[in-house]
Structures are given as C-alpha cells and as structure tokens.
Design an enzyme around this catalytic site. Sequence first.
Site, mmCIF file in Angstrom:
data_model
loop_
_atom_site.group_PDB
_atom_site.id
_atom_site.type_symbol
_atom_site.label_atom_id
_atom_site.label_comp_id
_atom_site.label_asym_id
_atom_site.label_seq_id
_atom_site.Cartn_x
_atom_site.Cartn_y
_atom_site.Cartn_z
ATOM 1 N N GLU A 1 0.257 -8.358 -4.545
ATOM 2 C CA GLU A 1 0.618 -7.892 -5.918
ATOM 3 C C GLU A 1 0.960 -9.610 -6.765
ATOM 4 O O GLU A 1 0.445 -9.523 -7.646
ATOM 5 C CB GLU A 1 2.019 -7.483 -5.928
ATOM 6 C CG GLU A 1 2.038 -5.917 -5.813
ATOM 7 C CD GLU A 1 1.655 -5.328 -4.257
ATOM 8 O OE1 GLU A 1 1.209 -4.360 -4.260
ATOM 9 O OE2 GLU A 1 1.648 -6.176 -3.602
ATOM 10 N N HIS B 1 10.581 2.692 -2.370
ATOM 11 C CA HIS B 1 9.581 3.529 -3.444
ATOM 12 C C HIS B 1 10.255 3.983 -4.473
ATOM 13 O O HIS B 1 9.533 4.505 -5.251
ATOM 14 C CB HIS B 1 8.769 4.216 -2.682
ATOM 15 C CG HIS B 1 7.841 3.800 -1.909
ATOM 16 N ND1 HIS B 1 7.928 3.438 -0.429
ATOM 17 C CD2 HIS B 1 6.459 3.051 -1.895
ATOM 18 C CE1 HIS B 1 6.967 3.098 0.207
ATOM 19 N NE2 HIS B 1 5.985 2.666 -0.767
#
Length: 328
Positions: free
Chosen positions: A62, A131
């Site tokens: 990321e 998540h």
Amino acid sequence: MAGRNVAMREAIRRALQEEMRRDENVFVMGEEVAYWQGTHRVTRGFLEEFGERRVRDTPISEMAIGGVAVGAAMAGLRPVAEFMTINFAFLALDAIANHAGKVRYFFDGMFKVPLVYRAASGWGNQATASHSHSPEPIFAHFPGVYVGCPSNSMDAYGMLKASIRDDNPVLFTESIALYPKPGPMPDDEDTDYLIPIGKGDIKREGTDVTLVAYARGVDWALGAARQLAREGVEAEVVDLRWLRPLDMDLVYRSFKKTNRCVIVEESLPMYSFGSEIAALLQENMFDYMDAPIKRVAAEDVPLPYSKEIELLALPDAQKVVDAVKEIV
C-alpha cells in the site's frame, strides 16, 4: 432525472468507466484491479476495454500504491488508486497525509495532485477486526486531503466523478455493506452529473430532531426516522457526504429548526466525527440548543468475530431511536 436502480458498486463502476473514457489521463491501479477485476468487482471488464497501460495491477504494498499515485498525479496524470480495504491505507499514511495532502503547499501551487484513493470501508460480516474498521475521520484530520463517504448509488456516482475531475487529492470511501444495495441513478446520457465536493444533503425533512450521519450511518438514521414517525416524532436526516470539507452550514440550518441533534456514525466514538460535529454545534449553536447532543457509534473495541457479539458492537436503527427518545 433518475434512471434505473443499480447497486452502489455498479454506480462506482459506471463513474470510473465514464471518466476514463472522457479523459485518457485517468487510470486505475491497485491490488488485483486488472486480471482479477477488483476484489469487490468494481473494475470488472476494465482490462479488456482500457488495456494494461491504464488498468494496472500492483504489488501487495500500500505504501507503493500511495506513493506512485502521488508521483503520477504530480506528473500530470489522474490516478485512481484502490486500497482493498481502508485498514491497509494506514500503511500508506505517509504518502496520503505527508505527500498528497501537502505537495501543493510545499511548492506554493506549482504542483497539483489530482488523484483519488478508493478504499472499501466499514464493519461487519464477520471479517474480524483486521478487516472491519471505519477510520475515515482519521484521514479527515489532515488538511489538503478531501474525504468523501457516499451513502447511496446516486451520490457515489456523482461524488466520484467530481473527485476524479478535481485537482486535489481525495480519499473516497465505499461502505462494504452498501456495495450491493440498489438505488436510483441518473439517466445513462447524463454523464456530467456531479455532486460538488463539500456539499451535503437533506435525505429526510423533519422538525423535532436532527440526525447527522454519513455513509452507512444514513441507513440507520433513515430507519430510525421511519420508526420515530410512527410514534409522532419527525426526524430530519442530514447526510454530510463529505467529512472534509464539512457542510456545517447545512447542519446549522437543520439544528436551528429542530434544536436537538443525534449524530450517527459507523466509526469508533473516541476522537471521532461525532466529537467534531458535537463540538461545532456547541460552539456555534448554543443559543438554539434545547437538549444535550447525543452520539451513536460503534462500541470502543476491536470488532469481535462472533456474529452475535459483532452486532452488539455495531450501531443500528434501534440505538438511534433510543438516543432520540432521551432528548425529545
């Protein structure tokens, strides 16, 4: 004019597709956006239409995604970079906050950073704490980065198109729970339907209490408003749509009418969106305040895996109703 109903993921897909057709400098990048067609199937069919140059699979990094997007935007392109879920955007926080958000300031406007970071957000569905998160207010803390949080298909479509065309960096969050939810869309030929950045919306008019929300919180607020109406309480639902810039004028106008407010958010309660709205109301609307401002948020814990406990930790319409009844 509103056309057919489509799921929010399809609205986002249409917005991306139309902007890529309109401007060849727009491209998408992220983990599995090309050959896998996106983790949430938003980029389905993009590789076949636009090719590898404009639909780019990236390594699982990321920080690399965030940093490359900044460099590409500074070089004149308009990247739309996808983070699989917003939790992973923390790994790119330096690129987002210290680079994307500050480049224009560093160079006195000589460079601009026209990029969009897309990130799936939200709690639930037993995805566990790693998540399941709604940390949009954290990113809204940083000046120079706009933060958009649509609650329905039409808004997602118009907000994303406006974000891609803007010359500033935008974190565009998409509630995972809302991806399959159908909603009205503009007619197919209305490809210039845009929702201005920083413009909120009244989703339901009322006179007794103001419910301020964004993204999935708007669903809970509307559900609560319908239940309250059956009991004679008319709630006005304000969908801010953007956490930065905040359309507080819209909130103030509603609060002057109702004199009461409940803030609804999917995020955590500490140092939160709700805290900011409550503080601004107290500072600017004290003379109109007839009751304490209430907040409904997730419980202050990492989200449990157990479905029953998970639901206990999340907001819902009934919790909003209960909060309203404490002040009306």
